[in-house]
Design a protein around this motif. Structure first.
Motif, PDB file in Angstrom:
ATOM      1  N   PRO A 119       0.829  -1.212   0.000  1.00 11.76           N
ATOM      2  CA  PRO A 119       0.000   0.000   0.000  1.00 11.76           C
ATOM      3  C   PRO A 119       0.861   1.259   0.000  1.00 11.76           C
ATOM      4  CG  PRO A 119      -0.094  -1.078   2.148  1.00 11.76           C
ATOM      5  CD  PRO A 119       0.676  -1.993   1.228  1.00 11.76           C
ATOM      6  N   PRO A 120       0.375   2.339  -0.627  1.00 14.89           N
ATOM      7  CA  PRO A 120       1.128   3.604  -0.603  1.00 14.89           C
ATOM      8  C   PRO A 120       1.331   4.074   0.826  1.00 14.89           C
ATOM      9  CG  PRO A 120      -0.706   3.727  -2.149  1.00 14.89           C
ATOM     10  CD  PRO A 120      -0.872   2.444  -1.378  1.00 14.89           C
ATOM     11  N   GLY A 121       2.412   4.788   1.050  1.00 17.42           N
ATOM     12  CA  GLY A 121       2.687   5.312   2.379  1.00 17.42           C
ATOM     13  C   GLY A 121       4.174   5.395   2.641  1.00 17.42           C
ATOM     14  N   ILE A 122       4.513   5.496   3.915  1.00 23.76           N
ATOM     15  CA  ILE A 122       5.904   5.659   4.322  1.00 23.76           C
ATOM     16  C   ILE A 122       6.471   4.313   4.753  1.00 23.76           C
ATOM     17  CG2 ILE A 122       7.420   6.720   6.048  1.00 23.76           C
ATOM     18  CD1 ILE A 122       5.509   9.150   5.965  1.00 23.76           C
ATOM     19  N   TYR A 123       7.678   4.031   4.285  1.00 21.11           N
ATOM     20  CA  TYR A 123       8.405   2.820   4.663  1.00 21.11           C
ATOM     21  C   TYR A 123       9.789   3.226   5.142  1.00 21.11           C
ATOM     22  CZ  TYR A 123       4.649   0.278   2.436  1.00 21.11           C
ATOM     23  OH  TYR A 123       3.410  -0.230   2.131  1.00 21.11           O
ATOM     24  N   TYR A 124      10.372   2.385   5.960  1.00 16.89           N
ATOM     25  CA  TYR A 124      11.707   2.665   6.485  1.00 16.89           C
ATOM     26  C   TYR A 124      12.658   1.562   6.065  1.00 16.89           C
ATOM     27  CZ  TYR A 124       9.089   5.888   9.397  1.00 16.89           C
ATOM     28  OH  TYR A 124       8.259   6.891   9.827  1.00 16.89           O
ATOM     29  N   ALA A 125      13.769   1.962   5.471  1.00 13.71           N
ATOM     30  CA  ALA A 125      14.834   1.004   5.165  1.00 13.71           C
ATOM     31  C   ALA A 125      15.867   1.129   6.272  1.00 13.71           C
ATOM     32  CB  ALA A 125      15.468   1.324   3.821  1.00 13.71           C
ATOM     33  N   ARG A 126      16.219   0.000   6.888  1.00 19.37           N
ATOM     34  CA  ARG A 126      17.211   0.020   7.962  1.00 19.37           C
ATOM     35  C   ARG A 126      18.434  -0.768   7.529  1.00 19.37           C
ATOM     36  NH1 ARG A 126      15.483  -2.426  13.442  1.00 19.37           N
ATOM     37  NH2 ARG A 126      16.313  -4.318  12.534  1.00 19.37           N
ATOM     38  N   LEU A 127      19.572  -0.099   7.594  1.00 16.78           N
ATOM     39  CA  LEU A 127      20.862  -0.698   7.248  1.00 16.78           C
ATOM     40  C   LEU A 127      21.633  -0.935   8.538  1.00 16.78           C
ATOM     41  CD1 LEU A 127      23.348  -1.289   5.348  1.00 16.78           C
ATOM     42  CD2 LEU A 127      23.743   1.156   5.351  1.00 16.78           C
ATOM     43  N   GLN A 128      22.058  -2.180   8.750  1.00 15.01           N
ATOM     44  CA  GLN A 128      22.907  -2.498   9.901  1.00 15.01           C
ATOM     45  C   GLN A 128      24.216  -3.074   9.394  1.00 15.01           C
ATOM     46  OE1 GLN A 128      19.510  -4.735  11.975  1.00 15.01           O
ATOM     47  NE2 GLN A 128      20.766  -4.057  13.686  1.00 15.01           N
ATOM     48  N   ASN A 129      25.329  -2.547   9.920  1.00 23.16           N
ATOM     49  CA  ASN A 129      26.659  -2.997   9.532  1.00 23.16           C
ATOM     50  C   ASN A 129      27.507  -2.989  10.797  1.00 23.16           C
ATOM     51  OD1 ASN A 129      29.371  -1.588   7.559  1.00 23.16           O
ATOM     52  ND2 ASN A 129      28.955  -3.715   7.985  1.00 23.16           N
ATOM     53  N   SER A 130      27.866  -4.153  11.265  1.00 28.42           N
ATOM     54  CA  SER A 130      28.537  -4.340  12.557  1.00 28.42           C
ATOM     55  C   SER A 130      27.773  -3.592  13.649  1.00 28.42           C
ATOM     56  CB  SER A 130      30.027  -3.958  12.493  1.00 28.42           C
ATOM     57  OG  SER A 130      30.199  -2.586  12.241  1.00 28.42           O
ATOM     58  N   THR A 131      28.378  -2.613  14.305  1.00 30.75           N
ATOM     59  CA  THR A 131      27.698  -1.943  15.412  1.00 30.75           C
ATOM     60  C   THR A 131      26.912  -0.723  14.965  1.00 30.75           C
ATOM     61  OG1 THR A 131      29.642  -0.594  15.843  1.00 30.75           O
ATOM     62  CG2 THR A 131      29.473  -2.669  17.049  1.00 30.75           C
ATOM     63  N   GLN A 132      27.006  -0.366  13.680  1.00 34.53           N
ATOM     64  CA  GLN A 132      26.349   0.846  13.199  1.00 34.53           C
ATOM     65  C   GLN A 132      25.021   0.522  12.543  1.00 34.53           C
ATOM     66  OE1 GLN A 132      29.749   2.180  10.651  1.00 34.53           O
ATOM     67  NE2 GLN A 132      29.488   4.068  11.780  1.00 34.53           N
ATOM     68  N   GLN A 133      24.095   1.473  12.616  1.00 31.76           N
ATOM     69  CA  GLN A 133      22.878   1.312  11.838  1.00 31.76           C
ATOM     70  C   GLN A 133      22.371   2.672  11.412  1.00 31.76           C
ATOM     71  OE1 GLN A 133      19.822  -0.803  13.953  1.00 31.76           O
ATOM     72  NE2 GLN A 133      18.988   1.046  14.834  1.00 31.76           N
ATOM     73  N   GLN A 134      21.644   2.673  10.306  1.00 29.59           N
ATOM     74  CA  GLN A 134      21.056   3.901   9.797  1.00 29.59           C
ATOM     75  C   GLN A 134      19.701   3.577   9.197  1.00 29.59           C
ATOM     76  OE1 GLN A 134      23.431   6.107   7.022  1.00 29.59           O
ATOM     77  NE2 GLN A 134      21.975   7.767   6.886  1.00 29.59           N
ATOM     78  N   THR A 135      18.763   4.505   9.353  1.00 32.09           N
ATOM     79  CA  THR A 135      17.421   4.321   8.812  1.00 32.09           C
ATOM     80  C   THR A 135      17.146   5.401   7.787  1.00 32.09           C
ATOM     81  OG1 THR A 135      16.722   3.400  10.922  1.00 32.09           O
ATOM     82  CG2 THR A 135      14.977   4.107   9.426  1.00 32.09           C
ATOM     83  N   ARG A 136      16.478   5.003   6.705  1.00 30.44           N
ATOM     84  CA  ARG A 136      16.131   5.923   5.621  1.00 30.44           C
ATOM     85  C   ARG A 136      14.617   5.867   5.412  1.00 30.44           C
ATOM     86  NH1 ARG A 136      17.838  10.080   2.169  1.00 30.44           N
ATOM     87  NH2 ARG A 136      16.770   9.850   0.198  1.00 30.44           N
ATOM     88  N   THR A 137      13.976   7.035   5.343  1.00 29.64           N
ATOM     89  CA  THR A 137      12.544   7.093   5.093  1.00 29.64           C
ATOM     90  C   THR A 137      12.294   7.058   3.588  1.00 29.64           C
ATOM     91  OG1 THR A 137      12.223   8.404   7.084  1.00 29.64           O
ATOM     92  CG2 THR A 137      10.447   8.458   5.469  1.00 29.64           C
TER      93      THR A 137
END
Length: 88
Positions: free
Chosen positions: A65-83
């Motif tokens: 469905p249309p809307g907002i999704y979050y991509a989460r990248l985890q690499n060793s101890t780091q993580q980042q989220t992208r809307t």
């Protein structure tokens, strides 16, 4: 610490059919997952060891469905989220 900051982007954003996630890593184990706004896991895009450098992976709209999704990248101890915005 000499760790580079994780960089995660996606294009196009908003998207309709698919969007390409680009990420930069020092290598090692990488997990990329897409979540709904409710925190429900939609899809695991990547779950493996990668070489250092820049990488790309595509997220296909499989009738979500249309809307907002979050991509989460985890690499060793780091993580980042992208809307990411899925348009109509």
């Amino acid at each position: 610490s000499s760790e580079t900051t994780l960089i995660l982007t996606n294009y196009p954003n908003p998207f309709q059919f698919s969007t390409t996630l680009s990420y930069q890593t020092q290598g090692g184990y990488v997990l990329i997952q897409v979540f709904s706004t409710e925190g429900k896991l939609i899809k695991t895009l990547l779950d493996k060891e990668v070489t250092p450098g820049n990488h790309k992976i595509t997220f296909e709209n499989e009738g979500y469905p249309p809307g907002i999704y979050y991509a989460r990248l985890q690499n060793s101890t780091q993580q980042q989220t992208r809307t990411m915005i899925l348009g109509r």
